[in-house]
Design an enzyme around this catalytic site. Structure first.
Site, mmCIF file in Angstrom:
data_model
loop_
_atom_site.group_PDB
_atom_site.id
_atom_site.type_symbol
_atom_site.label_atom_id
_atom_site.label_comp_id
_atom_site.label_asym_id
_atom_site.label_seq_id
_atom_site.Cartn_x
_atom_site.Cartn_y
_atom_site.Cartn_z
ATOM 1 N N TYR A 194 0.833 -1.206 0.000
ATOM 2 C CA TYR A 194 0.000 0.000 0.000
ATOM 3 C C TYR A 194 0.872 1.262 0.000
ATOM 4 C CZ TYR A 194 -3.670 3.174 1.781
ATOM 5 O OH TYR A 194 -4.569 4.198 1.965
ATOM 6 N N GLY A 205 -12.282 8.245 8.828
ATOM 7 C CA GLY A 205 -12.907 6.946 9.028
ATOM 8 C C GLY A 205 -13.529 6.442 7.740
ATOM 9 N N PRO A 250 13.950 28.278 -26.662
ATOM 10 C CA PRO A 250 12.558 27.974 -26.294
ATOM 11 C C PRO A 250 12.384 27.560 -24.839
ATOM 12 C CG PRO A 250 13.487 26.244 -27.684
ATOM 13 C CD PRO A 250 14.467 27.373 -27.705
#
Length: 735
Positions: free
Chosen positions: A164, A197, A512
Site C-alpha cells: 500500500y 474513518g 525555447p
C-alpha cells in the site's frame, strides 16, 4: 463576505464514491451544483466482490436533495468506461477525484504476488487509467482539476503496508509530473493524504477515533482544490479532523567528500555524516532542476577547495585531442548593430521601469543623459553562442542539451554608444576538464572601428563530457570571488513579471526553454524559466543604482556565477557588499531564499575620476563658442527675441553618446540670457543633440526638423518650440 464556491455546470467524476470519503465528496459536489458521476465497484475493502447498490444509494441520496448524478459500476482499471459515462451523460469532464482504494495488509514477508499486484492495480494503475482517459478531453477544453489520494503510509511508511505504501507514494510522483505537464492547459493536479474513518480504516483505528475523523472534515479541502478559482498545482496536503497542512521536500546543504588525488571512500562519507545530515541550513527544492542544478556550484567549490574528481572505474580516459585541439580556435567574426530601440528593449527586459525616475535615462531616448545599460554588452556578443556557433568548432563534439551557462564576465573600456555597430571576434580561450563535465571558456572582443569597446567571457559547463585527462584550472578564466562573511551593506529587490522572459528574449536569446512550456517540461522544469543573463542584468542594475547613481561611465566590469534557475514572477533580491571600488554581490529569490547568482562582483571606476562636463576625449566643445557668441549678439536684439520666442530652451550637448555640457537660452524675460548649466527654473523645451550635429545645424548643413525626424536631434517638453531654432540661430543671432 466572499461568495460561496459553486460548481454549477461542472462535471465531476468521483471514484470509490459508494461510501466513506468518496460518498462525502460526491454529496458535497452535488450540493454545490456539480453534475456527479458516482463510481463504485461495490466490493469490500479487500477488493473482493462487486455490486451496484453502493453507488445507487449515493445517487439516490443526491437526487432526493435536488442534485444530478449517475452511477458507474466499473473498475477503475477500465478508466475509459468511467469517463465515457461522464461524456455520454453530461457531454464533458471537468474534475476527476481518484479516491478508489482497497487494503491487503500483510507484514512484508507474508505479502503474496496477488497482494502486491492488486493494490498497485487499484491505487496506482487505476489512478493512471482514469486520469489518462480524461486527460485529452481536459486539454481540448483548456480546463481540468485532478485530485490524487495518497496516504501517510505512503509518505512515511507503516508496518504491514509495504504494498500500500509503495502504491501511494507512486501516486504522488504521478501527480507531480501531471502538474508540470498540465499547467499550460490549465489542468491542475494535487494530492491529499487524508485521515478519515472509512471501510478501510475502521479495521485499524479505534471506533471513537474513526468517529472523530469524519469524511466531512476532508471534503472541504477536496472541493477547494478542485474549484476553478484555486491556482494550487502540484501540492501535497495532509488533512483530517478539521486540520490541513501542506508538505514539501527539504534537503540538507550536504557535504563534498572528495579529496584531491585520493579515491572517494566510505570513510570520507562516515567522517562527514553529521554534516550530510545537518538540516540547520536546509534548502527546499521544488523541481528536478533545482534538485540537480547545484552541480555547477558544487564543481566550483571542488576547485576552490582543492578537491578533484576521481574516476569511479578503471576505464581509460577519453581521447584528449578533440577538446584540447579546439583551444585557440577563432570563430568567424560577426557584426552586431543596434539602435536606441534595442537598447531600450533590453533595459525593459532587465527590469528598468518608468516607475523609477532614475531609470528614465535607460528607457527614454529623449532623456538628456540617455544611456545604454552596461550589461547590454552581453547582447552585443551573444551571437557567438547562438545558432550553433560552438557546433562549428573542430573537436567540440557533445550534446548541446547538456550545456549550462556557468559563469559570465563583462568588461567595458568605455560606455556603450546609444546606438551603433560593433564588430565582434570570438575565440575558444581554454577548455577545462572537471571530471563530471567540461568547461568551455570563450572570449569575445567587440570593436567600434579599431577601438575595443567591451570584452565578454562566456563559461559553458557541459555535463558528462569530462574525464578526458585535461587540465582543471586556467589562468585565462576570470575568477569568481566569494562574498564577504558579514551582513550586506545594501539590499535591493525587484519583482519580475510573468512576462519577463517573454520580454527579455526580444533582445535576441530565442532559446525555447524560456517561453515554451513543452520544451521546459522536457528539460525538467515545471514551466519556462527566466534567462540567467536577465537575472544578471537585474543584479547589475541594482549595483549601478545603489553605488554609482546610475552613472554608466563608472561601470568597469562584472563577474557572476549562475547557481539556480529563476521563474518569471519571482522577486530578485540583490545583496551587496562594498569594498573599495569593488561591489561584491549575490542574488537570491526572495520568496525561497535560494541563491541564484553567487560569487559575483562589479568593479567601478572611482567617482573622482569621472567628469560630468568634459568629453572623455578631452578638449573644448565647439558648441561652447557658439553659445558664447549667441549671448553676445542677443544683447542688442534680446527684447525683440523675447517677445517672439517667450520660452526657455535648455540644451544638452553630447559627446561620444554621453552628455558633455548643458546650456540654457532664456528668452522669457527682460532682454534674455545665455548661460552654461541647466535652466534656473523650468525649461519649456529641452533639446538633446551632439556637439557635431549642433555645429551642422549652426552652419546650415543640417535642417533642425530633418534632424528631429531622423533622431539626430531630440526634444522633450513643448517640442513645437524647437521650430523657433531657425529664428534664434539665423534671424537674430546672425550665425
Amino acid at each position: 463576505m466572499a461568495s460561496p464556491l459553486r460548481f454549477d455546470g461542472r462535471v465531476v467524476l468521483v471514484t470509490g464514491a459508494g461510501g466513506g470519503l468518496g460518498r462525502a465528496y460526491a454529496l458535497a459536489f452535488a450540493e454545490r451544483g456539480a453534475l456527479v458521476i458516482v463510481n463504485d465497484l461495490g466490493g469490500d475493502f479487500k477488493g473482493i466482490g462487486k455490486g451496484s447498490s453502493a453507488a445507487d444509494k449515493v445517487v439516490a441520496e443526491i437526487r432526493r436533495k435536488g442534485g444530478k448524478a449517475v452511477a458507474n459500476y466499473d473498475s477503475v482499471e477500465a478508466g475509459e468506461k468511467l469517463v465515457k459515462t461522464a461524456l455520454d451523460t453530461f457531454g464533458r469532464i471537468d474534475v476527476v477525484v481518484n479516491n478508489a482504494g482497497i487494503l491487503r495488509d500483510r507484514s512484508f514477508s507474508r505479502i503474496s504476488d496477488e497482494d502486491w499486484d492488486i493494490i498497485h492495480r487499484v491505487h496506482l494503475r487505476g489512478s493512471f487509467q482514469v486520469t489518462r482517459a480524461a486527460w485529452d478531453h481536459m486539454k481540448k477544453q483548456n480546463y481540468g482539476r485532478i485530485l490524487m489520494t495518497s496516504s501517510a503510509s505512503g509518505i512515511y511508511g507503516n508496518f504491514g503496508q509495504a504494498n500500500y505504501s509503495a502504491a501511494k507514494l507512486g501516486i504522488l510522483g504521478l501527480c507531480n509530473t501531471l502538474a508540470i505537464e498540465g499547467r499550460k492547459n490549465n489542468i491542475h493536479c494535487n494530492t491529499i493524504a487524508p485521515n478519515a474513518g472509512s471501510r478501510m480504516t475502521e479495521t485499524v483505528l479505534p471506533e471513537d477515533l474513526v468517529e472523530a475523523l469524519k469524511p466531512e472534515y476532508v471534503a472541504p479541502l477536496v472541493l477547494w482544490l478542485c474549484h476553478e478559482s484555486c491556482e494550487e498545482n502540484g501540492g501535497l496536503f495532509e488533512v483530517g479532523a478539521g486540520w490541513i497542512g501542506k508538505l514539501r521536500w527539504e534537503r540538507t546543504l550536504g557535504a563534498i567528500v572528495r579529496k584531491r588525488n585520493q579515491p572517494m571512500t566510505p570513510e570520507a562519507v562516515r567522517d562527514n555524516w553529521e554534516k550530510i545530515c545537518d538540516f540547520s541550513n536546509a534548502s527546499k527544492p521544488q523541481t528536478i532542476q533545482e534538485s540537480t542544478g547545484g552541480i555547477v556550484e558544487v564543481l566550483h567549490k571542488v576547485d576552490s577547495e582543492g578537491i578533484s574528481p576521481n574516476r569511479t572505474s578503471h576505464a581509460a580516459p577519453a581521447a584528449t585531442s578533440g577538446f584540447v585541439g579546439a583551444v585557440g580556435h577563432k570563430l568567424p567574426s560577426f557584426s552586431s548593430s543596434y539602435t536606441e530601440l534595442q537598447s531600450i528593449m533590453y533595459a525593459l527586459g532587465v527590469g528598468a521601469s518608468v516607475k523609477n525616475p532614475k531609470d528614465l535615462k535607460f528607457v527614454y531616448e529623449g532623456s538628456a543623459d540617455f544611456s545604454c545599460l552596461p550589461t547590454f554588452g552581453v547582447i552585443v556578443a551573444q551571437k557567438s553562442m547562438m545558432n550553433g556557433g560552438l557546433a562549428e568548432v573542430p573537436g567540440l563534439s557533445f550534446n548541446f542539451a547538456k550545456a549550462l551557462h556557468g559563469e559570465q564576465y563583462l568588461e567595458l573600456y568605455k560606455p556603450l554608444p546609444r546606438s551603433g555597430e560593433l564588430k565582434c571576434e570570438a575565440v575558444i580561450a581554454d577548455i577545462l576538464d572537471k571530471g563530471s563535465g567540461v568547461v568551455i571558456v570563450m572570449d569575445v572582443y567587440s570593436y567600434s572601428g579599431k577601438e575595443l569597446i567591451c570584452y565578454n567571457q562566456f563559461s559553458v559547463f557541459v555535463v558528462g563530457s569530462g574525464g578526458f585527462g585535461g587540465k582543471r584550472t586556467s589562468e585565462k578564466l576570470k575568477a569568481a570571488v566569494a562574498v564577504p562573511n558579514r551582513p550586506p551593506d545594501a539590499v535591493l529587490r525587484d519583482a519580475t513579471s510573468l512576462n519577463q522572459a517573454a520580454l527579455y528574449r526580444l533582445s535576441g536569446d530565442w532559446n525555447p526553454l524560456h517561453i515554451d512550456p513543452d520544451f521546459a517540461s522536457v528539460a525538467g522544469f515545471e514551466k519556462p524559466i527566466l534567462h540567467g543573463l536577465c537575472t544578471f542584468g537585474f543584479s547589475a542594475r541594482h549595483v549601478l543604482q545603489q553605488f554609482a547613481d546610475n552613472d554608466v561611465s563608472r561601470f568597469k566590469a562584472i563577474k557572476v556565477r549562475f547557481a539556480k534557475p529563476v521563474y518569471p514572477g519571482q522577486t530578485l533580491q540583490t545583496e551587496m557588499w562594498k569594498e573599495g571600488n569593488r561591489i561584491h554581490f549575490q542574488t537570491k529569490v526572495h520568496e525561497t531564499g535560494d541563491v541564484v547568482i553567487s560569487n559575483a562582483y562589479v568593479d567601478l571606476v572611482p567617482a573622482s575620476g569621472v567628469s560630468t562636463q568634459t568629453p572623455s576625449e578631452g578638449g573644448e566643445l565647439q558648441s561652447a563658442l557658439v553659445f558664447g557668441e549667441i549671448g553676445r549678439r542677443l544683447k542688442s536684439v534680446g527684447r525683440e527675441v523675447v517677445k517672439k520666442a517667450n520660452a526657455v530652451f535648455e540644451w544638452h550637448i553630447t559627446k561620444g553618446g554621453t552628455v558633455a555640457a548643458k546650456w540654457t537660452i532664456d528668452l522669457k524675460s527682460g532682454s534674455g540670457e545665455v548661460y552654461q548649466g541647466p535652466a534656473k527654473g523650468s525649461a519649456d523645451v529641452t533639446i538633446i543633440i551632439s556637439d557635431e550635429d549642433f555645429m551642422e545645424v549652426v552652419f546650415g548643413k543640417l535642417d533642425p526638423q530633418k534632424a528631429f525626424f531622423s533622431g539626430r536631434l531630440k526634444a522633450r517638453g513643448n517640442i513645437m518650440l524647437s521650430q523657433k531654432l531657425q529664428m534664434i540661430l539665423k534671424d537674430y543671432a546672425k550665425l
